[in-house]
Design an enzyme around this catalytic site. Structure first.
Site, PDB file in Angstrom:
ATOM      1  N   CYS A  24       0.841  -1.211   0.000  1.00  0.00           N
ATOM      2  CA  CYS A  24       0.000   0.000   0.000  1.00  0.00           C
ATOM      3  C   CYS A  24       0.875   1.260   0.000  1.00  0.00           C
ATOM      4  CB  CYS A  24      -0.894  -0.035   1.241  1.00  0.00           C
ATOM      5  SG  CYS A  24      -1.660   1.530   1.664  1.00  0.00           S
ATOM      6  N   CYS A  27       0.323   3.480   3.022  1.00  0.00           N
ATOM      7  CA  CYS A  27       0.910   2.878   4.225  1.00  0.00           C
ATOM      8  C   CYS A  27       2.417   3.140   4.255  1.00  0.00           C
ATOM      9  CB  CYS A  27       0.656   1.373   4.255  1.00  0.00           C
ATOM     10  SG  CYS A  27      -1.100   0.938   4.251  1.00  0.00           S
TER      11      CYS A  27
END
Length: 99
Positions: A24, A27
């Site tokens: 991600c 993230c």
């Protein structure tokens, strides 16, 4: 995982749990932010990061919809949740509000 998650949540008066994924991009952007906050709050609040791919059932049971997802606990009770990238100062201010 439930018992150990309970242990994480109760490891400090105030605990921040982040669900993230290695794939991600949001993230990845939050990783240094969360690391800095963890260092700043050492001894005052616990910060734990859980890979959502390794903790899918737990994330589903907590109704985690997006990542990165943040759940803030105080005295073992969830007091705030959000998902997505955040400014470091905003995240830190939210945690300090419960210290």
């Amino acid at each position: 995982m439930e018992n150990s998650y309970s242990d994480l949540v109760n490891s400090s008066k105030v605990t921040l749990i982040e669900f993230y994924a290695t794939w991600c991009p949001h993230c990845k952007a939050m990783m240094p932010v969360v690391a800095d906050i963890k260092a700043l709050l050492e001894g005052r609040a616990a910060v734990w990061q859980l890979d959502i791919d390794e903790n899918r059932e737990l994330a589903d049971s907590l109704d985690v919809q997006g990542i990165p997802a943040f759940i803030l606990y105080r005295d073992g009770e969830a007091v705030w949740t959000t998902s997505g990238e955040m400014d470091a100062n905003d995240l830190l201010a939210k945690i300090e509000q419960y210290l």
